[in-house]
Design an enzyme around this catalytic site. Structure first.
Site, PDB file in Angstrom:
ATOM      1  N   SER A 135       0.744  -1.358  -0.091  1.00 48.27           N
ATOM      2  CA  SER A 135      -0.083  -0.062   0.064  1.00 48.27           C
ATOM      3  C   SER A 135       0.808   1.360   0.081  1.00 48.27           C
ATOM      4  CB  SER A 135      -0.950  -0.044   1.277  1.00 48.27           C
ATOM      5  OG  SER A 135      -1.612   0.969   1.110  1.00 48.27           O
ATOM      6  N   LYS A 161      -0.932  -0.555  -4.410  1.00 47.14           N
ATOM      7  CA  LYS A 161      -2.229  -0.040  -4.154  1.00 47.14           C
ATOM      8  C   LYS A 161      -1.950   1.486  -3.742  1.00 47.14           C
ATOM      9  CE  LYS A 161      -4.703  -0.341   0.016  1.00 47.14           C
ATOM     10  NZ  LYS A 161      -5.509  -0.832   1.100  1.00 47.14           N
ATOM     11  N   LEU A 162      -2.366   2.242  -4.552  1.00 49.35           N
ATOM     12  CA  LEU A 162      -2.378   3.666  -4.342  1.00 49.35           C
ATOM     13  C   LEU A 162      -3.415   4.126  -3.379  1.00 49.35           C
ATOM     14  CD1 LEU A 162      -1.387   4.813  -7.828  1.00 49.35           C
ATOM     15  CD2 LEU A 162       0.227   4.196  -6.167  1.00 49.35           C
ATOM     16  N   LYS A 163      -3.183   4.982  -2.234  1.00 46.17           N
ATOM     17  CA  LYS A 163      -4.304   5.801  -1.896  1.00 46.17           C
ATOM     18  C   LYS A 163      -4.624   6.960  -2.496  1.00 46.17           C
ATOM     19  CE  LYS A 163      -4.332   3.536   2.301  1.00 46.17           C
ATOM     20  NZ  LYS A 163      -5.793   3.010   2.551  1.00 46.17           N
ATOM     21  N   ASP A 189      -7.412   3.042  -3.449  1.00 44.96           N
ATOM     22  CA  ASP A 189      -7.988   2.959  -2.288  1.00 44.96           C
ATOM     23  C   ASP A 189      -8.270   4.368  -1.921  1.00 44.96           C
ATOM     24  OD1 ASP A 189      -7.572   1.637   1.402  1.00 44.96           O
ATOM     25  OD2 ASP A 189      -9.247   2.339   0.454  1.00 44.96           O
ATOM     26  N   ASN A 191     -10.757   5.098   0.903  1.00 47.64           N
ATOM     27  CA  ASN A 191     -11.220   5.356   2.360  1.00 47.64           C
ATOM     28  C   ASN A 191     -12.058   6.133   2.299  1.00 47.64           C
ATOM     29  OD1 ASN A 191      -7.812   4.842   2.537  1.00 47.64           O
ATOM     30  ND2 ASN A 191      -9.111   3.496   3.981  1.00 47.64           N
ATOM     31  N   GLU A 214     -10.972   0.732  -4.218  1.00 45.58           N
ATOM     32  CA  GLU A 214     -11.542   0.191  -2.794  1.00 45.58           C
ATOM     33  C   GLU A 214     -12.171   1.327  -2.122  1.00 45.58           C
ATOM     34  OE1 GLU A 214      -8.187  -1.177  -0.657  1.00 45.58           O
ATOM     35  OE2 GLU A 214      -9.302  -1.465   1.246  1.00 45.58           O
ATOM     36  N   ASP A 239     -14.414  -2.162   1.917  1.00 40.33           N
ATOM     37  CA  ASP A 239     -13.462  -2.500   3.207  1.00 40.33           C
ATOM     38  C   ASP A 239     -14.276  -2.100   4.467  1.00 40.33           C
ATOM     39  OD1 ASP A 239     -10.225  -0.941   4.140  1.00 40.33           O
ATOM     40  OD2 ASP A 239     -11.397  -2.178   5.247  1.00 40.33           O
ATOM     41  N   LYS A 263     -10.690  -7.958   6.529  1.00 43.86           N
ATOM     42  CA  LYS A 263      -9.622  -7.397   7.685  1.00 43.86           C
ATOM     43  C   LYS A 263     -10.332  -7.970   8.765  1.00 43.86           C
ATOM     44  CE  LYS A 263      -8.024  -2.833   6.191  1.00 43.86           C
ATOM     45  NZ  LYS A 263      -8.407  -1.494   6.066  1.00 43.86           N
ATOM     46  N   GLY A 291      -4.913  -4.665   5.365  1.00 41.35           N
ATOM     47  CA  GLY A 291      -3.899  -4.515   6.507  1.00 41.35           C
ATOM     48  C   GLY A 291      -4.158  -3.390   7.284  1.00 41.35           C
TER      49      GLY A 291
HETATM   50  O1  LIG Z   1      -0.090  -2.558   4.428  1.00 37.61           O
HETATM   51  C1  LIG Z   1      -0.690  -2.497   5.540  1.00 37.61           C
HETATM   52  O2  LIG Z   1      -1.023  -2.815   6.520  1.00 37.61           O
HETATM   53  C2  LIG Z   1      -1.932  -1.074   5.470  1.00 37.61           C
HETATM   54  C3  LIG Z   1      -2.546  -1.216   4.268  1.00 37.61           C
HETATM   55  C4  LIG Z   1      -3.557   0.024   4.185  1.00 37.61           C
HETATM   56  O3  LIG Z   1      -3.528   0.746   3.315  1.00 37.61           O
HETATM   57  N1  LIG Z   1      -4.474   0.049   5.087  1.00 37.61           N
HETATM   58  C5  LIG Z   1      -5.421   1.140   5.079  1.00 37.61           C
HETATM   59  C6  LIG Z   1      -6.652   0.802   4.768  1.00 37.61           C
HETATM   60  O4  LIG Z   1      -7.549   1.748   4.531  1.00 37.61           O
HETATM   61  O5  LIG Z   1      -6.848  -0.484   4.493  1.00 37.61           O
HETATM   62  C7  LIG Z   1      -5.311   1.961   6.539  1.00 37.61           C
HETATM   63  C8  LIG Z   1      -4.455   2.935   6.591  1.00 37.61           C
HETATM   64  C9  LIG Z   1      -4.341   3.306   7.716  1.00 37.61           C
HETATM   65  C10 LIG Z   1      -5.040   3.115   8.892  1.00 37.61           C
HETATM   66  C11 LIG Z   1      -5.831   2.212   8.744  1.00 37.61           C
HETATM   67  C12 LIG Z   1      -5.972   1.524   7.514  1.00 37.61           C
END
Ligand SMILES: O=C(O)CCC(=O)N[C@@H](C(=O)O)c1ccccc1
Length: 368
Positions: A135, A161-163, A189, A191, A214, A239, A263, A291
């Site tokens: 990520s 995976k790009l935020k 992703d 969020n 995502e 998610d 998750k 994750g």
């Molecule tokens: O590689 C990892 O563990 C992080 C993967 C990831 O991007 N988690 C994100 C998510 O929204 O899934 C996240 C980031 C920060 C805090 C919570 C979740």
């Protein structure tokens, strides 16, 4: 098993670099670990709640409080303790799935260690190693992003995976495609950073052949994701919306997603995570393991889960050094883009005493 006591331990883990998402920047993880002591064995687990309630409503101080005042006493009151009895004992309390997951996982770890069984076998794993994605956070510039992606591809990660967020989406995706080509497995992703009004804008991602987008919309907007799924050609993955196996079944039946990020902390534990997997497999919906910046304790359990047959997409099961200079367990090291599934009983790892001592900020023993 008889529960003798539970240790609540907080550790502070600095990240190797800031990790920026659409809801904030992480520079340190304030992690709650649980150590369950029973008459047969000890069990370890990691609570994935973040420091503040921005990924979900949970946060680590609340998790510690609800465990101390409600969850641990309720489990301790059970005459015969086993992992499958934890969720029923906690059903009386609403929410707090990450806190509940940590307690169930620590009891499950103790039970499996006592029986000499691995978590992977218990969950139905069919692989002895899993392909790993990574990520990549939101960066200050596209050049910085491209350097980061180049480093992860050189390290062997099989999926990027790009935020994304409004203002940081089409351009970084285009830049990664132009630099690294069309064969790189690439997903994004959000969020929950967008609304259905952004549908036409998000459709501009369709030409880039992404594996998935995502959680583009609010976690409660299941029908909005169904409407968005009818507009985009990019598969929609959920998610934050998927809080249980039933929520997964409902979202799939409503056409809100065609891929699910599993998750364990978000759904209340690894036993429910397996049920989410089973529901998705029954509907022909691929899953992958999400994750939460876990230390080696949570990472070990996630790698075991990711070895189940329905996990057909690479997960966010990165190596320890993606986030931490020193892990609190033996580090997970990428081997040809994969991580090995632990083979020791339980989650298969235990904290390294020195690393635990150096990162501990508080510890509390709940005797029962
Ligand atoms: O590689 C990892 O563990 C992080 C993967 C990831 O991007 N988690 C994100 C998510 O929204 O899934 C996240 C980031 C920060 C805090 C919570 C979740």
């Amino acid at each position: 098993m008889k529960l003798q006591g539970v240790e609540l331990r907080r550790i502070r883990m600095p990240l190797v670099s800031p990790f920026r998402t659409s809801f904030g920047v992480e520079t340190n993880r304030d992690v709650l670990l649980l150590r369950v002591v029973t008459d047969d064995a000890e069990g370890w687990a990691e609570c994935v709640a973040m420091s503040d309630p921005r990924y979900s409503s949970e946060y680590v101080d609340a998790a510690e409080d609800v465990l101390r005042r409600f969850l641990v006493p309720a489990v301790a009151a059970r005459p015969a303790l086993d992992a499958h009895g934890v969720a029923p004992a906690l059903h009386q309390f609403k929410g707090h799935r990450m806190a509940k997951a940590a307690l169930e996982t620590a009891v499950l770890d103790a039970e499996l260690r006592a029986g000499g069984r691995t978590l992977a076998r218990e969950l139905g794993a069919v692989h002895d190693r899993v392909p790993c994605g990574v990520s990549v956070g939101i960066m200050a510039s596209v050049d910085e992003l491209l350097d980061a992606v180049a480093g992860y591809l050189d390290a062997g990660y099989v999926r990027i995976k790009l935020k994304i967020q409004p203002g940081w989406d089409v351009e970084p995706v285009r830049a990664v495609r132009e630099r690294f080509g069309d064969d790189v497995l690439l997903q994004v992703d959000a969020n929950t950073a967008y609304t259905l009004a952004d549908a036409r804008h998000l459709a501009r991602l369709d030409p880039f052949d992404l594996l998935l987008i995502e959680q583009p919309l609010d976690e409660e907007d299941v029908l909005g994701h169904a409407a968005l799924s009818r507009v985009l050609t990019t598969p929609v993955c959920l998610d934050e919306s998927i809080t249980s196996a039933k929520a997964a079944a409902d979202a799939i039946r409503l056409g809100a997603c065609s891929i699910v990020n599993v998750k364990p902390g978000r759904v209340g534990g690894y036993l429910e995570a397996k049920r989410v997997h089973d529901v998705c497999v029954a509907h022909g919906v691929p899953v992958w393991c999400g994750g939460m910046l876990e230390t080696g304790i949570g990472r070990a359990a996630n790698v075991a889960l990711a070895a189940l047959p329905g996990f057909t997409l690479p997960g966010d099961t990165s190596a320890s050094d993606r986030y931490y200079r020193t892990d609190i367990t033996e580090p997970f090291v990428l081997q040809d883009g994969h991580l090995p599934v632990p083979t020791e009983p339980g989650v298969g790892v235990t904290p390294v005493p020195d690393a635990l001592r150096e990162t501990t900020t508080s510890t509390e023993w709940l005797s029962l």
